[in-house]
Structure formats: C-alpha cells, structure tokens
Design a protein around this motif. Structure first.
Motif, PDB file in Angstrom:
ATOM      1  N   GLU A 198      11.199 -36.520  77.677  1.00 46.72           N
ATOM      2  CA  GLU A 198      10.886 -35.879  76.338  1.00 46.72           C
ATOM      3  C   GLU A 198      11.368 -34.606  75.963  1.00 46.72           C
ATOM      4  O   GLU A 198      11.955 -34.268  74.690  1.00 46.72           O
ATOM      5  CB  GLU A 198       9.309 -35.803  76.215  1.00 46.72           C
ATOM      6  CG  GLU A 198       8.788 -35.925  74.616  1.00 46.72           C
ATOM      7  CD  GLU A 198       7.470 -35.968  74.362  1.00 46.72           C
ATOM      8  OE1 GLU A 198       6.671 -35.176  73.766  1.00 46.72           O
ATOM      9  OE2 GLU A 198       6.815 -36.987  75.217  1.00 46.72           O
ATOM     10  N   LYS A 199      11.185 -33.833  77.171  1.00 46.87           N
ATOM     11  CA  LYS A 199      12.089 -32.433  76.974  1.00 46.87           C
ATOM     12  C   LYS A 199      13.544 -32.479  76.620  1.00 46.87           C
ATOM     13  O   LYS A 199      14.165 -31.849  75.865  1.00 46.87           O
ATOM     14  CB  LYS A 199      11.939 -31.865  78.401  1.00 46.87           C
ATOM     15  CG  LYS A 199      12.138 -30.280  78.242  1.00 46.87           C
ATOM     16  CD  LYS A 199      12.003 -29.449  79.243  1.00 46.87           C
ATOM     17  CE  LYS A 199      12.511 -28.294  79.350  1.00 46.87           C
ATOM     18  NZ  LYS A 199      12.700 -27.834  80.739  1.00 46.87           N
ATOM     19  N   LEU A 200      14.058 -33.474  77.373  1.00 52.50           N
ATOM     20  CA  LEU A 200      15.780 -33.663  77.421  1.00 52.50           C
ATOM     21  C   LEU A 200      15.741 -34.205  75.758  1.00 52.50           C
ATOM     22  O   LEU A 200      16.671 -33.698  75.017  1.00 52.50           O
ATOM     23  CB  LEU A 200      16.120 -34.707  78.191  1.00 52.50           C
ATOM     24  CG  LEU A 200      16.714 -34.447  79.552  1.00 52.50           C
ATOM     25  CD1 LEU A 200      16.972 -35.403  80.462  1.00 52.50           C
ATOM     26  CD2 LEU A 200      17.883 -33.360  79.272  1.00 52.50           C
ATOM     27  N   GLU A 201      14.859 -34.870  75.344  1.00 52.07           N
ATOM     28  CA  GLU A 201      15.107 -35.449  73.653  1.00 52.07           C
ATOM     29  C   GLU A 201      15.120 -34.394  72.769  1.00 52.07           C
ATOM     30  O   GLU A 201      15.877 -34.431  71.842  1.00 52.07           O
ATOM     31  CB  GLU A 201      14.109 -36.397  73.657  1.00 52.07           C
ATOM     32  CG  GLU A 201      14.452 -38.062  74.212  1.00 52.07           C
ATOM     33  CD  GLU A 201      15.724 -38.578  73.477  1.00 52.07           C
ATOM     34  OE1 GLU A 201      16.077 -38.032  72.320  1.00 52.07           O
ATOM     35  OE2 GLU A 201      16.494 -39.132  74.221  1.00 52.07           O
ATOM     36  N   GLN A 202      13.988 -33.492  73.301  1.00 49.53           N
ATOM     37  CA  GLN A 202      13.832 -32.286  72.384  1.00 49.53           C
ATOM     38  C   GLN A 202      15.202 -31.346  72.286  1.00 49.53           C
ATOM     39  O   GLN A 202      15.406 -30.771  71.293  1.00 49.53           O
ATOM     40  CB  GLN A 202      12.712 -31.619  72.799  1.00 49.53           C
ATOM     41  CG  GLN A 202      11.970 -30.887  71.816  1.00 49.53           C
ATOM     42  CD  GLN A 202      10.573 -30.597  72.205  1.00 49.53           C
ATOM     43  OE1 GLN A 202      10.333 -30.197  73.206  1.00 49.53           O
ATOM     44  NE2 GLN A 202       9.701 -30.902  71.427  1.00 49.53           N
ATOM     45  N   ILE A 203      15.621 -31.119  73.656  1.00 48.24           N
ATOM     46  CA  ILE A 203      16.914 -30.211  73.635  1.00 48.24           C
ATOM     47  C   ILE A 203      17.988 -30.848  72.707  1.00 48.24           C
ATOM     48  O   ILE A 203      18.496 -30.096  72.100  1.00 48.24           O
ATOM     49  CB  ILE A 203      17.296 -30.228  75.286  1.00 48.24           C
ATOM     50  CG1 ILE A 203      16.228 -29.420  76.282  1.00 48.24           C
ATOM     51  CG2 ILE A 203      18.616 -29.650  75.405  1.00 48.24           C
ATOM     52  CD1 ILE A 203      16.745 -29.463  77.254  1.00 48.24           C
ATOM     53  N   LYS A 204      18.097 -32.131  72.960  1.00 47.91           N
ATOM     54  CA  LYS A 204      19.039 -32.883  72.111  1.00 47.91           C
ATOM     55  C   LYS A 204      18.838 -32.615  70.614  1.00 47.91           C
ATOM     56  O   LYS A 204      19.742 -32.278  70.005  1.00 47.91           O
ATOM     57  CB  LYS A 204      19.227 -34.298  72.580  1.00 47.91           C
ATOM     58  CG  LYS A 204      20.442 -35.068  71.891  1.00 47.91           C
ATOM     59  CD  LYS A 204      20.407 -36.483  72.387  1.00 47.91           C
ATOM     60  CE  LYS A 204      20.685 -37.630  71.573  1.00 47.91           C
ATOM     61  NZ  LYS A 204      20.724 -38.800  72.035  1.00 47.91           N
ATOM     62  N   SER A 205      17.782 -32.965  70.149  1.00 51.77           N
ATOM     63  CA  SER A 205      17.556 -32.779  68.626  1.00 51.77           C
ATOM     64  C   SER A 205      17.538 -31.502  68.142  1.00 51.77           C
ATOM     65  O   SER A 205      17.992 -31.211  67.215  1.00 51.77           O
ATOM     66  CB  SER A 205      16.208 -33.716  68.296  1.00 51.77           C
ATOM     67  OG  SER A 205      15.367 -33.039  69.122  1.00 51.77           O
ATOM     68  N   THR A 206      17.069 -30.720  69.158  1.00 53.86           N
ATOM     69  CA  THR A 206      17.150 -29.327  68.562  1.00 53.86           C
ATOM     70  C   THR A 206      18.551 -28.919  68.457  1.00 53.86           C
ATOM     71  O   THR A 206      19.137 -28.226  67.368  1.00 53.86           O
ATOM     72  CB  THR A 206      16.429 -28.196  69.514  1.00 53.86           C
ATOM     73  OG1 THR A 206      15.155 -28.563  69.926  1.00 53.86           O
ATOM     74  CG2 THR A 206      16.458 -26.483  69.110  1.00 53.86           C
ATOM     75  N   ALA A 207      19.283 -29.041  69.517  1.00 52.16           N
ATOM     76  CA  ALA A 207      20.749 -28.746  69.282  1.00 52.16           C
ATOM     77  C   ALA A 207      21.588 -29.527  68.263  1.00 52.16           C
ATOM     78  O   ALA A 207      22.531 -28.821  67.553  1.00 52.16           O
ATOM     79  CB  ALA A 207      21.596 -29.019  70.555  1.00 52.16           C
ATOM     80  N   LEU A 208      21.300 -30.791  68.010  1.00 46.89           N
ATOM     81  CA  LEU A 208      21.783 -31.402  66.967  1.00 46.89           C
ATOM     82  C   LEU A 208      21.550 -30.822  65.681  1.00 46.89           C
ATOM     83  O   LEU A 208      22.326 -30.636  64.670  1.00 46.89           O
ATOM     84  CB  LEU A 208      21.521 -32.890  67.139  1.00 46.89           C
ATOM     85  CG  LEU A 208      22.266 -33.560  68.148  1.00 46.89           C
ATOM     86  CD1 LEU A 208      21.946 -35.254  68.285  1.00 46.89           C
ATOM     87  CD2 LEU A 208      23.799 -33.356  68.207  1.00 46.89           C
TER      88      LEU A 208
END
Ligand code: DAH
Length: 347
Positions: A9-19
């Motif tokens: 979930e953390k990874l997903e969050q990192i991804k969506s924040t970056a995008l």
C-alpha cells in the motif's frame, strides 16, 4: 501478511503521489526537480529499497519486485511527460516564432577579378586572336634556365642585371623573369614553329618601394620559325600595344641590349598621364617603357634545340604590374598584393 499489505500500500501511495506531482509539472525545465524528488537517491521509492534489509526474508523478493515496478512506472511516466512537453514547446515555437519570408536577404558580396588578372586577360585575348598559345613554366628554376641557356654563362656580368633569390639548393633559384620559359617551350616543340605567350609570377630581390615589389607578373612572348623577321616583330608588338592601349597610342621602338636577343629593343608608349609633355610619372621624358624585345639570340635558339642557320625568332617580355599601375594611376605597387578589399573593389 499485514506487513506485506502495508508495504504494498505504501508503494502504491508513493507511486500515486509521484504521478500526481508529475501532472502538475508544465515546463520542461522543472522535470529535473521532479526526477530528483521522486526517483533520486533520497526519494521514497529508493527508501523502500534501502529499508528492505529490515524486512522479513520471505517478503524481500516480493517487495523488491514491487518496488522495481513502481520505479519503472515512474521512469516511463517521466519519459512520456518529457515527450509531451517537448512537443508542446515545439508547437508553441512554431506558432509564435514566425519566419518572415518577405524580409530581404543579406546581400551576397560578389567577387571580381584582380586588376592584374584583368589586364592579363586582355593581353591573353589579344595574343590569342593572333594565334598565340598560352604556356605555363616553372616559377622555381635552375640557374641554367634562368641564365646560362639565355646566353649568360656562369660569372657573366649580365647576370647582375637581375637581383636574384637563390635557394639553399645549389643551382636552384626563383626565376627573375619569364624568359626561361622560352627554353622550355622550344625544347618541347623543336623543330616545329612556335607562337606562344608565357604569363606568370617572377621574383626579384629588391627593396620594397612604391615602384617595386619582390614579386611581380610578366608576360613573355615567343615566335620561332623559318624566316621570322624583325619587321614581323615590330608589326606584331605594335598591333598588340595599340589593341591594349588604344588605337591612337603613340609608340616607339628604341635600341637596347639584352643578352638573349640580338638585336634588342625596348618599346615605349606615350605617357598616359601627361600625354607626352613630361611629368614625374614618365620622369619628364614623355614616354613609358612597356616591354623589352628582340630577335632570339642564336645561342638561345641552339639551347632550345633549333638550328640558328635555319630558324629565327623574336621574343618580348613585359611586366604587367607597372603598366597596370600607370593605366589606373595607382600610387603604390604594393596595393596589388596586400589584399585590401577597399582597393580591389575599385576595379
Ligand atoms: N626578360 C627581360 C627582363 O625581365 C625582358 C625581356 C627583354 C624579355 C627582351 C624578352 C626580350 O623576351 O626579348 O628584363
């Protein structure tokens, strides 16, 4: 299991924040800052990689893979964004930076022939009309061609008439006149008749002044055949001079001496500047010397491979710098070779 889901979930969050941050970027020059923040060494994804050591052993391969996928996703999103922004920039430039095809172009400056080349061209045309051919002969000559074959053996005092540039190679020098070309033409064509002119550069070891240069141009004239006479020489040279200087030019032939002709003469033209009354240009004589000439000396014919009992010939030599100088009333001979466009443009 909870640890895993949390991590994913953390990874997903990192991804969506970056995008989401990438969507906000609208200028090409801001992309680098985004890259540093979201893919750089201290970015969140990279943090996941470095914290992997603390994770459960079984979890590591899975997390590694997932983190890699996020990183790759961010990298390709960056690349895509770069493309989009570049295209936008180009479109904008095309729309705003319009090319005005109606503006006049920058003028192209046209070159022109050097005044000496122009005069040489006129001389060549006149002799060409009379059936003469143009020859080239070497500018670096041997002592023999420059002097000996022209009836000036070693140590002959007549050699002093020419201040010569000798090279370090024994017997090799810069030609002091175009006359050595006479020997080259004769040796190439004996015993055929010859009608030739030989233009080219000549060099003399002289002090530079408004009247003399170490390099100047000459044209040599040579006619060889059976029964060639002095009268033919006079007629040819007078016809030539009138075509060059004008039908009403006043001419005179005056006795002179050259080692390679016998008899020898010089041709003068009435001074262009004063019209014959006397002025500094003609040294108060009313005449300007234009060429040396004479009947080719038997010794020279022989060196050229022609039997002087059967053949005769005439020759002439003229320097074109000085007559061009007089023709255009140029005050200094050095203008010809110092390549000043302001001077050259006037011709
Ligand atoms: N070579 C001579 C010189 O440079 C000029 C000259 C005189 C050439 C008489 C000739 C000639 O062919 O016949 O001073």
């Amino acid at each position: 299991m909870a640890e895993k889901e949390q991590a994913i979930e953390k990874l997903e969050q990192i991804k969506s924040t970056a995008l989401a941050a990438l969507v906000e970027v609208s200028r090409e020059e801001d992309l680098e800052a985004w890259r540093v923040a979201h893919l750089g060494r201290s970015s969140a994804v990279m943090g996941v990689f470095s914290s992997m050591g603390k994770m459960d052993k079984d979890l590591r391969p899975l997390m590694g893979k997932a983190a890699n996928e996020v990183r790759q996703a961010l990298e390709s999103a960056l690349e895509e964004k770069q493309g989009v922004l570049a295209e936008q920039a180009l479109k904008k430039a095309l729309a705003t930076e319009q090319l005005d095809v109606t503006l006049p172009g920058r003028p192209v400056t046209r070159g022109r022939l050097h005044p000496l080349t122009q005069v040489l061209g006129r001389i060549t045309r006149i002799f060409g009309d009379m059936g003469f051919q143009v020859y080239r002969s070497p500018e670096v000559e041997t002592d023999d061609y420059n002097f000996t074959y022209l009836n000036m053996p070693p140590y002959h005092p007549a050699r002093d008439m020419w201040d010569t540039f000798y090279t370090k190679t024994d017997g090799v020098l810069l030609r002091t006149h175009t006359s050595p070309g006479q020997i080259h033409v004769m040796r190439e064509h004996a015993p055929e008749p010859i009608r030739a002119i030989l233009p080219g550069a000549t060099m003399r070891y002289e002090q530079l002044s408004a009247r003399s240069e170490i390099e100047f141009a000459q044209v040599e004239v040579l006619v060889v055949g059976e029964k060639v006479t002095f009268a033919e020489m006079k007629g040819t040279l007078e016809d030539f001079a009138k075509r060059l200087f004008g039908e009403d030019a006043r001419l005179r032939l005056r006795a002179s001496h050259f080692p390679f002709t016998e008899p020898s003469a010089e041709m003068d033209v009435g001074c262009f500047v004063c019209g014959g009354t006397g002025c500094p240009v003609c040294k108060e004589t009313g005449w300007l010397e234009i060429l040396g000439c004479g009947m080719v000396h038997p010794v020279v014919l022989e060196y050229g491979g022609y039997d002087p009992e059967v053949y005769s010939g005439f020759a002439a030599g003229m320097g074109i710098d000085r007559s061009t100088l007089m023709r255009y009333r140029i005050d200094d001979i050095r203008h010809f070779r110092n390549n000043d466009i302001r001077f050259l443009k006037q011709f």
